[in-house]
Structures are given as C-alpha cells and as structure tokens.
Design a protein around this motif. Structure first.
Motif, short mmCIF file in Angstrom:
data_model
loop_
_atom_site.label_atom_id
_atom_site.label_comp_id
_atom_site.label_asym_id
_atom_site.label_seq_id
_atom_site.Cartn_x
_atom_site.Cartn_y
_atom_site.Cartn_z
N THR A 83 -13.35 -105.83 -7.57
CA THR A 83 -13.65 -104.60 -7.53
C THR A 83 -12.38 -103.76 -7.33
O THR A 83 -11.87 -103.97 -6.64
CB THR A 83 -14.50 -104.25 -6.22
OG1 THR A 83 -15.67 -104.96 -6.47
CG2 THR A 83 -14.93 -102.85 -5.91
N GLY A 111 -10.14 -100.47 -7.06
CA GLY A 111 -10.00 -99.10 -6.74
C GLY A 111 -8.66 -98.99 -6.49
O GLY A 111 -7.75 -99.47 -7.15
N THR A 112 -8.15 -98.31 -5.27
CA THR A 112 -6.87 -98.33 -4.91
C THR A 112 -6.22 -99.70 -4.74
O THR A 112 -5.30 -100.05 -5.09
CB THR A 112 -6.87 -97.79 -3.43
OG1 THR A 112 -7.72 -96.34 -3.54
CG2 THR A 112 -5.46 -97.30 -3.01
N SER A 168 -4.32 -102.44 -10.15
CA SER A 168 -5.32 -101.59 -9.48
C SER A 168 -5.13 -100.26 -9.85
O SER A 168 -4.28 -99.73 -10.76
CB SER A 168 -4.88 -101.78 -7.93
OG SER A 168 -3.62 -101.24 -7.71
N GLY A 169 -5.97 -99.36 -9.19
CA GLY A 169 -5.67 -97.84 -9.31
C GLY A 169 -4.46 -97.27 -9.05
O GLY A 169 -4.12 -96.51 -9.66
N GLY A 173 -15.74 -101.19 -9.71
CA GLY A 173 -14.73 -100.21 -8.88
C GLY A 173 -14.74 -99.02 -9.52
O GLY A 173 -14.91 -98.97 -10.99
N GLY A 174 -13.79 -98.11 -9.25
CA GLY A 174 -13.45 -96.88 -9.75
C GLY A 174 -12.82 -96.84 -11.06
O GLY A 174 -13.06 -95.81 -11.79
N PRO A 211 -20.75 -96.93 -7.11
CA PRO A 211 -20.34 -96.57 -5.93
C PRO A 211 -21.19 -97.23 -4.70
O PRO A 211 -20.92 -97.28 -3.56
CB PRO A 211 -20.21 -94.88 -5.67
CG PRO A 211 -20.07 -94.65 -7.04
CD PRO A 211 -20.90 -95.71 -7.90
#
Lengths: 327, 327
Positions: B134, B136-137, B187-188, B264-265, B302
């Motif tokens: 996942t 994201g950040t 990652s992001g 994830g984003g 989300p």
C-alpha cells in the motif's frame, strides 16, 4: 533404533549424502558418493545405489525417503523447474525416484530442508517464525512461518539469496537474471571475489602474498588467514558480513521472526563474519524487530540438508498415517 | 442487512474512517473525522465518538470492532510499539478502546488490514499467497501466506517498505534508521522528491514550469501532469515504477506468491507507474516466480483499511463462536 525409520538424502551439485534417520532424527547410517559432472542417467543410478546401500545397512524397516535438491521445485508435479548444477531440470524427479525405490518419496529444495532440520532439532527449535540462510557458493533460504515450512504458492518460495540489496550491483550468478542480489554480495563466491580484489590492493598482507604466490583466493583461504590474524582477510570477512547484515535487517523487517539462523560453509569464519553482520543488522532494522529477533549460527553443518530431508519424510508419514494409530 | 454486523475503523495520521460492515463486507454507514495534530486524550475521544456515531446509525446489532492503525503492534499485549504520526505509542490501544466501547476490539496494522480486504473481497480472492503493498506517503505491507494473514512472531511483521534495495541509498523516513529502503525509493514521498529534482533539471517541461511557478511538486501534481502527457512527469513515474519493480522482484523471489497487489494513493498514476514496475520485475525475478506471480492493482481504494478491519473483527467473531452455532 525406533521401529520406523526413513532415509534422508541431500543431493548437491557434486555429491549425494544419504542417511537413515529414526523418529528422533538421529542419524544411524550414512553413504556419501560423488556425482560431479554425471549426465542424467548415471546421476540417477548413483543416487538409487546410494539409497539402496544405506537401506540395506539399516537394521530397521524404511518407510519413506526425503530428498533435498538444489533446485526450484513445482510441488504440484514434483518437477524441478530450475536446476543450476544438476541435469535434472524439467524431470519428474519425485516420481522417477518413487518408482525406482519402491517407497514413498518426498522432494523439496535443499535450503528448505536445512531450515526444517534447524526447526525440528537445531537452532530454531521451539520458535514459530524463523528465517534460515544457508551460505555456501550461493545463498539458499528457508522459512518457518507460523510453525511450519513456508513453500510459496507452487512450492518454489524462499529464494532468500535472490533479494536485491544494491540496485545497480554486480550481475548475479547462475540462472538468476538479476543484479545486486544478496547472493552475489554475501556468499562464498562474494568472499572469494572481494578477497581477490583486496589481496591485489594490499600486497603486504598475508592475503596479498598468497595471491602473489599464485594461490587461489577462495572463502576457505580468506577464513584461514583471518583466523591467523591477517587484517586484510579480516576486513574482507567484515565487508561480506556487513552485506549479510543488510539482508538480515531486511528479513527482520519483513518477517518479525523469532530467530535468523545463518548456516553453510561460510560460517567457518565464525564471529569474524557474524559480529559485523549483527552490527549492520542492528543499525538498520526497525527497533521492534531488532529487539525481538535473535541472529544465531546454525546447529547443523554439512548434514543439515540430509537431516531435514529425513524430517520431511517423517512429517509426510505423519500426514498419511490413519488417525489414532500409534507412531 | 444480515443480523450480525461489525464496525471497521481505519485510523490514519490525519483522519479516522469508521463504517458498519455486514458478514459479506458490504459497507452500510460511514463516519469520517479529522484527527490531525490532536493530542492523545482528544484523539481517543474523537475515535470513540466516530465509532458511537456509526454504531447509532446502524440498523443492526454490532458484535465487535476492528481497527487498522498505522503502527507496529505487539499482538501479545495490543500495544503499539512504534507509531510515526499518532500519539499512541506504548499505549494499550486495544484495551482502552474495548473498555470505552464496551465491545470486543481487535487491532492490527493498517497495511495488514488492506491486505486482508484484498484477500477477502478484492484482488487476492481465491489465492493462497499474496503480497500487498500500500503506497502512499510511506509503503505499508501485508502478507497472505498459506491462506491466512501473516503477522510475525509478535505481530509486527510485514514491514515490506523497509527492505533495502540500495545499500547506500537515501536515509529512510520517520523512525526507520535505515538507508535505501523501498519506502524511500518508491513511495509518494520519493515521487515528490524525484519529481522536484527532475523539474529543476528540465525547466522547459510542464513539471519544470510548475516548479518555477512556485507550485509544490508532489505525487498528485506529477501524476496529473503525466496524464496530461508531460514527458518529465512520465519519466518521474517510470523511475519510481522501476524502483517499485525491484521490490516486487524481491517479493516474487522470497514468497513465490500467486499475486502481488499494489494499492494506495500512488496507484492513481495507473499504468504510467505499473508498466515500468512490471517490466523491471520481469527483468529481475527468477523465471519460475515471474511466470507464476501476477502483478495487479488493488481493488480497494481509500476504504481498504476500514474494510479489512471489519474483516478482522468478523474473523475473530468466527473464532470465539461456539462450534456448530449458526453465523
């Protein structure tokens, strides 16, 4: 000897080792044969003969045979899908052996078998989660997860040596298309390569003089000179140990294991390898994992694969035995 | 709605999302609250209020509550041993919530919960072995092994973002003492960092002009400009995708999974990220693993953590229910 025994067989690129094991994994008879460079037909004959010889020497009935082989295995079929040093790729090894031996045969990767040996009777007894690295020419991996051997979806899992730790690192070995794998940075092969490089740079060291004298710088020589106190050899082991420690930190973070067990020929270097590995792992792992996971030396040496293969055969007997029967 | 329902709660660094789920993991009511920057006492009050609100809105009895939280958890005690963005470290989160809510409470890492959601009702339905990242950040990880969620010896396992792929790479984020982790390279956060760097180098690109105009180059902007066709933004996503592919190759080799699920984003970039990731993984993984393991996009967005937390609560209900009773 207990009434029911099995035979465990460790098949390597150059040798086959077969032994009779009782229900407590004590080894009672052993046969060792070279298989170096044999074509498939002769290889199979030598393996069958070794197993028959140890079977004849046993003073107990043999119920099953377990094999540890240096291959990726598709457990759905018992076929080796990748075999670097042996001519048994795409061969139905399990079925051929069962037919030739007239016994139930179980086959698994040799490094998985080393992990099973440590779990049943060695450095990972009593834990639920263990990562076992067997370091020789290459690096084999075995995983005990939730109290059982983890094999992956089709039985080819736990190729723990083929984890990239240096994205643009050296080309890996054998059939691996990758770069910068743990195997190419922390195996016996890496020890020989880095030892040769450091010997060339430090000609005044014992290691440097050995190279100048025309000796082959391999893992055994580096280890011997390091034990003799040669700083160049000690530094070589520390470099390989730190690379190993990076891999250990990764496995601590991925698995949160109770224990990481390091075995294989390279372990002859002892703390000269293990201390730098432990330090590097401690520097890199997440604190929760670092504080829980012990990093230890394997209990079994060259017989790990054979003992584990015997344990596999015993496990499988347990599964097929009618419920309520006495073992 | 079926008779028995649970509440799933996803607690993040900035928000809490609570939902009522039935036995088929359908979501029936949702409550969303900001928790950004709250001290521990207020944070607990907001969480309790969110759960009570969604419980009151449900037209079914609630049997249990599951939480996904962005922490390492010692499952022996229910205590978060590491929490980067929330003031709940070393707090008995599970027991506090159970007392406040008067319901059975189960707590696990949010990325584990996302993996459970994919396994029960998403991209990993019907498989035995799945690796779920996942992104994201940071990068969270979850493992489905042998058909169940793998947690590690004390429940803190599957920190799949904290695997070194570049031994001398950049310092990792948050509480991680490591360098060159997958998280800091794929990652992001990595997308924003590399996007900013590339924007500075290519001032004629849309990305470069955005930077010159004073805009913050983050993952969302890079993704937007890449979808608009800006080559600098596309190259940034390809770079991050290739790093991700190195990590995927490692996980293919380690686990021989049926499927690697990417969520994830960051997945908003779609094939601009996934195609380079797939190509790099295919170049590096061992052929047996490469040929078996599919690399797919997550089904849940989300709400993955909330749905998975509900699935956890349902699983635990199943364990405590007397044998033979009807669910």
């Amino acid at each position: 000897m207990s009434a029911e025994c099995v035979i465990g067989v460790d098949l390597g690129g150059t040798k086959v080792l077969a032994g009779v094991l009782d229900g407590e994994l004590n080894v009672h008879n052993r046969v060792y044969r070279s298989v170096h460079g044999l074509p498939q037909g002769e290889l199979i004959e030598v393996i069958v003969a070794a197993v028959e010889e140890v079977r004849a020497a046993a003073d107990a009935e043999i119920s099953a045979v377990g094999f540890g082989i240096p291959c990726l295995i598709d457990q759905r079929t018992g076929v080796a899908t990748m075999a670097v040093n042996l001519p048994i790729r795409d061969m139905p090894f399990r079925d051929v052996m069962a037919e030739r031996l007239g016994l139930p045969v179980h086959v698994d990767n040799d490094a998985n078998m080393a992990a099973l040996a440590e779990f049943r009777a060695g450095a990972a007894v009593g834990v639920t989660d263990a990562v076992v690295l067997t370091i020789g020419t290459g690096i084999g991996g075995g995983l005990i997860l939730n109290g059982r051997l983890y094999r992956g979806a089709i039985g080819s899992g736990a190729e723990l040596g083929h984890m990239v730790i240096e994205v643009d690192g050296p080309r890996c070995q054998g059939n691996c298309p990758n770069h910068g794998c743990l195997e190419v940075l922390a195996s016996g092969t890496a020890l020989a390569r880095e030892g040769t490089r450091i010997a060339g740079e430090r000609s005044d060291s014992l290691l440097g003089r050995a190279l100048a004298d025309g000796r082959t710088v391999n893992g055994a020589l580096v280890t011997e000179l390091a034990h003799d106190g040669d700083q160049a050899a000690i530094d070589t082991l520390a470099l390989i140990g730190r690379n190993l420690g990076v891999g250990i930190a990764n496995y601590l973070n991925i698995f949160n294991p109770d224990v990481v067990v390091i075995g294989g020929g390279v372990i002859a270097a002892g703390e000269l390898l293990m201390a730098p590995a432990r330090e590097e792992a401690a520097r890199r792992a997440l604190p929760t994992m670092r504080d829980h996971g012990r990093i230890v030396v394997a209990s079994f040496g060259p017989e790990a694969g054979m003992v584990g293969a015997g344990a596999l055969a015993l496990d499988e007997l347990g599964k097929t035995r009618p419920e309520g029967s006495v073992s």
